[in-house]
Design an enzyme around this catalytic site. Sequence first.
Site, PDB file in Angstrom:
ATOM      1  N   LYS A 102      13.529  16.774   8.590  1.00 12.79           N
ATOM      2  CA  LYS A 102      14.176  16.996   7.299  1.00 12.79           C
ATOM      3  C   LYS A 102      14.186  18.483   7.017  1.00 12.79           C
ATOM      4  O   LYS A 102      13.302  19.220   7.482  1.00 12.79           O
ATOM      5  CB  LYS A 102      13.392  16.288   6.191  1.00 12.79           C
TER       6      LYS A 102
HETATM    7  N1  GLU Z   1      19.732  12.113   4.400  1.00 13.86           N
HETATM    8  C1  GLU Z   1      19.908  10.772   4.862  1.00 13.86           C
HETATM    9  C2  GLU Z   1      18.574  10.046   4.886  1.00 13.86           C
HETATM   10  O1  GLU Z   1      17.661  10.395   4.182  1.00 13.86           O
HETATM   11  C3  GLU Z   1      20.688  10.697   6.167  1.00 13.86           C
HETATM   12  C4  GLU Z   1      20.067  11.388   7.329  1.00 13.86           C
HETATM   13  C5  GLU Z   1      20.944  11.454   8.579  1.00 13.86           C
HETATM   14  O2  GLU Z   1      22.061  10.937   8.555  1.00 13.86           O
HETATM   15  O3  GLU Z   1      20.481  12.041   9.539  1.00 13.86           O
HETATM   16  O4  GLU Z   1      18.411   9.058   5.540  1.00 13.86           O
END
Ligand code: GLU
Length: 411
Positions: A102
């Site tokens: 993240k």
């Molecule tokens: N931000 C989204 C999540 O928390 C998507 C992450 C992604 O598609 O890699 O799952």
Amino acid sequence: MRSSEATRIYFDRAADQLDLSENMRRLLLTARREVQVQIPVEMDSGDLTTFIGYRVQHNNARGPMKGGLRYHPQVDLDEVRALASLMTWKTAVVNIPYGGAKGGISLDASTLSIRELERVTRRFVDAIHDLFGPDVDIPAPDMGTTPEVMAWIMNQYGKYHGFSPACVTGKPVEYHGIPGRDEATGRGVGSLTLKLLSRLGRPLPGTTVAIQGFGNVGSHTAKYLHDAECRIVAVSDAFGGFHRAEGLDVLELHRYINAHSGKLEGFPGGDRLTNAELLAMECDVLIPAALGGVLTQANAALVRAPIIVEAANAPIEPEADAIFDERGITVLPDILANAGGVTASWFEWVQNRQYYQWGLNRVRQELDRILGEAFEQVWQLSMSRKVPLRTAAYMLGVGRVGRATVLGGVE
Ligand code: GLU
């Protein structure tokens, strides 16, 4: 409670059930790499502002690390760390070949011009371009970031590494993205909610739903559930929201926000309510689809919905989770409920790598299949081990990552 402490509590519960050794726990809890970078940017005024950017790459035992990039004033290293670990368990729960990561930049996007936002994004890529990529770590949208931001990331990354559309997902459909990615998180939340209702033996038509947050996830969830004949009785965004006992006109809500820069304020089709009132509303399903940590020890007793679906990441604090458990409230946890987004990201990455395009129907079909299988596995585990759905989801995710770690070896 710090975000990483909260996710740690859930992890420990699953690790106890799985009988994981102390050494394995330590390995699975520690991030592979945590980066913090300085992002100096010249603002439109000519002034220099220095932002701080983070990327936490938590685990890659099951594949390249994957996870969103968040632009929000509350972003800090601890939050990003917690969210990165959630991605590791999430990709494992839906069994797609990724690990977890993240990123984030602490900023308030509403105070920046589009050009400033673009410069911040490109300078962030300048700082970390050697640390991510199609086989290493693949960013995607999250709170405060959009397909346009992903386009800048791909374009800036390409300046260093050549044409690499698979280095980031959630891109605009006209710029190497795929149809169906944008709606995928909301579609997943909606379809999993229906599965849960059916497993709980609750009749579907007329089910009343309150949704906190009307951004990408909340708005698509509302549309999906409305189409499935549920009644969306309340929605809100940062300013507050609206309710209507007979059900809000979801199409009208979509039209309204499209015409009002994504904001609900002033919507004429319902009565006003605050976010606190929405969380305490009488309804069948409560869906927090915005910030983390909105359901706490202080307001958990006020919740009247018998079902909570975590469309946001970490919207329930562990103390509140324990209260819901005691009160017999069923919680569908984030690492399953909102996994539709990253699953469709995987489809985008696969197509980018193959220079091929699926149609929208195929994206939806595959998404429904993968989420449906994950739901059944979590449900069965929860029944057979007599644990809440969250613990079952963590057991499935953590167990898979643990096994991949052992199979790959640590030599
Ligand atoms: N931000 C989204 C999540 O928390 C998507 C992450 C992604 O598609 O890699 O799952």
